[in-house]
Scaffold this active site. Structure first.
Site, PDB file in Angstrom:
ATOM      1  N   GLN A  56      21.228  13.196   2.989  1.00 24.69           N
ATOM      2  CA  GLN A  56      20.602  12.731   4.241  1.00 24.69           C
ATOM      3  C   GLN A  56      20.515  11.211   4.256  1.00 24.69           C
ATOM      4  OE1 GLN A  56      17.042  15.086   4.548  1.00 24.69           O
ATOM      5  NE2 GLN A  56      16.170  14.369   2.637  1.00 24.69           N
ATOM      6  N   HIS A  87      19.622  16.190   0.153  1.00 25.68           N
ATOM      7  CA  HIS A  87      18.894  17.233   0.886  1.00 25.68           C
ATOM      8  C   HIS A  87      18.908  18.507   0.018  1.00 25.68           C
ATOM      9  CE1 HIS A  87      18.359  19.589   4.968  1.00 25.68           C
ATOM     10  NE2 HIS A  87      17.719  20.148   3.990  1.00 25.68           N
ATOM     11  N   PHE A 141       9.376  20.319  -0.814  1.00 24.09           N
ATOM     12  CA  PHE A 141      10.778  20.253  -0.405  1.00 24.09           C
ATOM     13  C   PHE A 141      11.659  20.774  -1.552  1.00 24.09           C
ATOM     14  CE2 PHE A 141      14.387  17.042   0.562  1.00 24.09           C
ATOM     15  CZ  PHE A 141      15.024  17.904   1.424  1.00 24.09           C
ATOM     16  N   HIS A 144      11.386  24.498  -1.821  1.00 24.51           N
ATOM     17  CA  HIS A 144      12.117  25.139  -0.727  1.00 24.51           C
ATOM     18  C   HIS A 144      13.613  25.194  -1.045  1.00 24.51           C
ATOM     19  CE1 HIS A 144      13.140  26.009   3.528  1.00 24.51           C
ATOM     20  NE2 HIS A 144      14.140  25.168   3.318  1.00 24.51           N
ATOM     21  N   GLU A 145      14.153  24.057  -1.503  1.00 26.06           N
ATOM     22  CA  GLU A 145      15.599  24.004  -1.774  1.00 26.06           C
ATOM     23  C   GLU A 145      15.963  24.915  -2.945  1.00 26.06           C
ATOM     24  OE1 GLU A 145      17.932  22.406   0.205  1.00 26.06           O
ATOM     25  OE2 GLU A 145      16.197  22.130   1.506  1.00 26.06           O
ATOM     26  N   LYS A 148      15.484  28.699  -1.716  1.00 28.44           N
ATOM     27  CA  LYS A 148      16.431  29.113  -0.669  1.00 28.44           C
ATOM     28  C   LYS A 148      17.878  29.017  -1.153  1.00 28.44           C
ATOM     29  CE  LYS A 148      17.553  28.205   4.233  1.00 28.44           C
ATOM     30  NZ  LYS A 148      17.187  27.435   5.424  1.00 28.44           N
ATOM     31  N   HIS A 149      18.229  27.913  -1.800  1.00 29.92           N
ATOM     32  CA  HIS A 149      19.641  27.682  -2.149  1.00 29.92           C
ATOM     33  C   HIS A 149      19.900  27.763  -3.655  1.00 29.92           C
ATOM     34  CE1 HIS A 149      20.371  26.400   1.985  1.00 29.92           C
ATOM     35  NE2 HIS A 149      19.332  25.584   1.892  1.00 29.92           N
TER      36      HIS A 149
HETATM   37  P1  5GP Z   1      20.043  23.022  10.671  1.00 28.36           P
HETATM   38  O1  5GP Z   1      19.726  24.079  11.644  1.00 28.36           O
HETATM   39  O2  5GP Z   1      19.057  21.891  10.658  1.00 28.36           O
HETATM   40  O3  5GP Z   1      21.473  22.584  10.645  1.00 28.36           O
HETATM   41  O4  5GP Z   1      19.862  23.702   9.239  1.00 28.36           O
HETATM   42  C1  5GP Z   1      18.630  24.249   8.862  1.00 28.36           C
HETATM   43  C2  5GP Z   1      18.773  24.755   7.462  1.00 28.36           C
HETATM   44  O5  5GP Z   1      19.722  25.829   7.397  1.00 28.36           O
HETATM   45  C3  5GP Z   1      19.298  23.759   6.435  1.00 28.36           C
HETATM   46  O6  5GP Z   1      18.331  22.905   5.971  1.00 28.36           O
HETATM   47  C4  5GP Z   1      19.816  24.667   5.364  1.00 28.36           C
HETATM   48  O7  5GP Z   1      18.779  25.183   4.561  1.00 28.36           O
HETATM   49  C5  5GP Z   1      20.430  25.756   6.186  1.00 28.36           C
HETATM   50  N1  5GP Z   1      21.834  25.402   6.464  1.00 28.36           N
HETATM   51  C6  5GP Z   1      22.348  24.767   7.566  1.00 28.36           C
HETATM   52  N2  5GP Z   1      23.684  24.625   7.448  1.00 28.36           N
HETATM   53  C7  5GP Z   1      24.009  25.165   6.242  1.00 28.36           C
HETATM   54  C8  5GP Z   1      25.236  25.319   5.547  1.00 28.36           C
HETATM   55  O8  5GP Z   1      26.329  24.936   6.006  1.00 28.36           O
HETATM   56  N3  5GP Z   1      25.172  25.910   4.342  1.00 28.36           N
HETATM   57  C9  5GP Z   1      24.010  26.366   3.806  1.00 28.36           C
HETATM   58  N4  5GP Z   1      24.067  26.934   2.609  1.00 28.36           N
HETATM   59  N5  5GP Z   1      22.843  26.245   4.431  1.00 28.36           N
HETATM   60  C10 5GP Z   1      22.839  25.653   5.625  1.00 28.36           C
HETATM   61  P1  5GP Z   2      16.036  23.320   5.417  1.00 31.05           P
HETATM   62  O1  5GP Z   2      16.276  22.659   6.711  1.00 31.05           O
HETATM   63  O2  5GP Z   2      16.582  22.657   4.184  1.00 31.05           O
HETATM   64  O3  5GP Z   2      16.067  24.808   5.377  1.00 31.05           O
HETATM   65  O4  5GP Z   2      14.486  23.096   5.312  1.00 31.05           O
HETATM   66  C1  5GP Z   2      13.944  21.899   4.934  1.00 31.05           C
HETATM   67  C2  5GP Z   2      12.466  22.077   5.029  1.00 31.05           C
HETATM   68  O5  5GP Z   2      11.902  21.091   4.212  1.00 31.05           O
HETATM   69  C3  5GP Z   2      11.921  21.892   6.425  1.00 31.05           C
HETATM   70  O6  5GP Z   2      10.800  22.743   6.577  1.00 31.05           O
HETATM   71  C4  5GP Z   2      11.479  20.433   6.445  1.00 31.05           C
HETATM   72  O7  5GP Z   2      10.358  20.207   7.260  1.00 31.05           O
HETATM   73  C5  5GP Z   2      11.096  20.229   4.988  1.00 31.05           C
HETATM   74  N1  5GP Z   2      11.406  18.910   4.490  1.00 31.05           N
HETATM   75  C6  5GP Z   2      10.574  18.176   3.726  1.00 31.05           C
HETATM   76  N2  5GP Z   2      11.169  17.022   3.395  1.00 31.05           N
HETATM   77  C7  5GP Z   2      12.399  17.040   3.960  1.00 31.05           C
HETATM   78  C8  5GP Z   2      13.463  16.120   3.961  1.00 31.05           C
HETATM   79  O8  5GP Z   2      13.434  15.044   3.369  1.00 31.05           O
HETATM   80  N3  5GP Z   2      14.577  16.476   4.643  1.00 31.05           N
HETATM   81  C9  5GP Z   2      14.678  17.677   5.287  1.00 31.05           C
HETATM   82  N4  5GP Z   2      15.810  17.963   5.927  1.00 31.05           N
HETATM   83  N5  5GP Z   2      13.668  18.579   5.315  1.00 31.05           N
HETATM   84  C10 5GP Z   2      12.548  18.245   4.648  1.00 31.05           C
END
Ligand code: 5GP
Ligand code: 5GP
EC number: 3.1.27.1
Length: 288
Positions: A56, A87, A141, A144-145, A148-149
């Site tokens: 990011q 991220h 954060f 969460h990562e 989830k991943h």
């Molecule tokens: P956004 O809707 O903001 O693109 O993505 C929300 C969340 O969905 C991301 O933070 C991530 O956890 C998951 N996500 C979005 N795109 C991808 C992707 O291409 N691969 C994976 N593994 N997760 C994703």
């Molecule tokens: P994702 O989009 O990866 O599934 O979820 C990211 C989650 O972590 C969201 O709930 C977002 O509010 C929180 N978060 C905390 N710090 C960060 C950050 O630095 N970047 C992003 N993308 N999400 C963050």
């Protein structure tokens, strides 16, 4: 009679399993998760195809952060990150979907206590929000990562400590900030750079095509993709050499910015750390 009620009970159980499985599939589809039904009838996510290192750009992300709190790295004043930060390392399927929340293993910060310095610096949270964990509740954060991943990366990256260590190592090895800086793409609030130029700089350095995500014409995320042995590969759908074709569905326009400075603006009601505007040091790469 006993046989009949046993039959009824087992039919009801079977129906419940089928309903649960179809609900899982609906949820899986919604969240882009690839799910199979395992041999014992339990949903099981098949192993992923490749890695996506999602980075990011704080200069852009911090523009949408409305609040300051101690754990929000946008609020570190002159020490706010001026490089792409992490991220997450995401396991993906070739068809564009991905697995999520693969095991019940919860995040334990103690397991990564020796990595906290580099994680704070290069994988900081840029928000005050507490993301939801896979198993209910709210967490960090990093938590969460990992849940989830990271749990879905485990066939390759192993346990929590190794997931974070591997991600840091890949991030250091493929230094996007340095590559862009050396190609003349430095943080600026006035310059706009050709999307194709940014993509070419990365293609030349790593021999693979990244994916860019923009917000209001500014780079917010940059994804680098890797085979499971961490050799670079194109991100899914990114095999064309024409940036017009490649980014026809992209959120980025043809000319994009890399903002140098993010003001948190008004409404900073949770502020515990004051935001002090500083001149951004354009020698950002020296900080690595
Ligand atoms: P956004 O809707 O903001 O693109 O993505 C929300 C969340 O969905 C991301 O933070 C991530 O956890 C998951 N996500 C979005 N795109 C991808 C992707 O291409 N691969 C994976 N593994 N997760 C994703
Ligand atoms: P994702 O989009 O990866 O599934 O979820 C990211 C989650 O972590 C969201 O709930 C977002 O509010 C929180 N978060 C905390 N710090 C960060 C950050 O630095 N970047 C992003 N993308 N999400 C963050």
């Amino acid at each position: 009679m006993a046989i009949l009620s046993a039959n009824l009970a087992s039919s009801a159980a079977l129906a419940l399993i089928l309903v649960a499985a179809s609900l899982c599939l609906i949820e899986a589809k919604q969240f882009g998760i690839g799910i199979e039904i395992g041999s014992r009838g339990r949903p099981r996510q098949r192993e992923f195809d490749y890695f996506n290192l999602a980075l990011q750009w704080p200069g852009t992300y911090c523009q949408r952060t409305r609040y300051c709190c101690p754990n929000n790295a946008c609020c570190r004043g002159s020490n706010s990150p001026a490089v792409f930060t992490i991220h997450g390392l995401w396991p993906d399927y070739n068809d564009g979907s991905w697995p999520a929340c693969c095991t019940k293993k919860s995040f334990d910060e103690k397991e990564i206590s020796t990595l906290l310095d580099p994680l704070e610096k290069y994988w900081p949270s840029l928000s005050c929000g507490k993301p939801s964990s896979c198993h209910g509740g709210k967490g960090s954060f990093w938590g969460h990562e990992w849940e989830k991943h990271g749990t879905c990366s485990a066939p390759v990256t192993g346990d929590e400590y190794n997931y974070f260590l591997t991600t840091l190592n890949v991030y250091f090895k493929y230094n996007v900030t340095k590559v862009l800086n050396e190609a003349g793409y430095v943080p600026s609030n006035t310059e706009k750079y050709p999307l194709g130029g940014i993509v070419s700089a990365i293609q030349n350095a790593f021999h693979a095509t990244p994916k860019l995500v923009c917000r209001n014409g500014a780079v917010e995320e940059l994804h680098l993709c890797f085979y499971k042995d961490f050799k670079p590969r194109d991100c899914a759908g990114g095999s064309s050499s024409s940036s017009d074709m490649l980014f026809s569905g992209s959120s980025c326009p043809n000319y994009i910015s890399l903002p140098a400075y993010a003001s948190l603006g008004a409404g900073n009601v949770e502020s515990e750390v004051s935001w002090v505007p500083e001149d951004v040091d354009l020698r950002w790469v020296d900080r690595l």
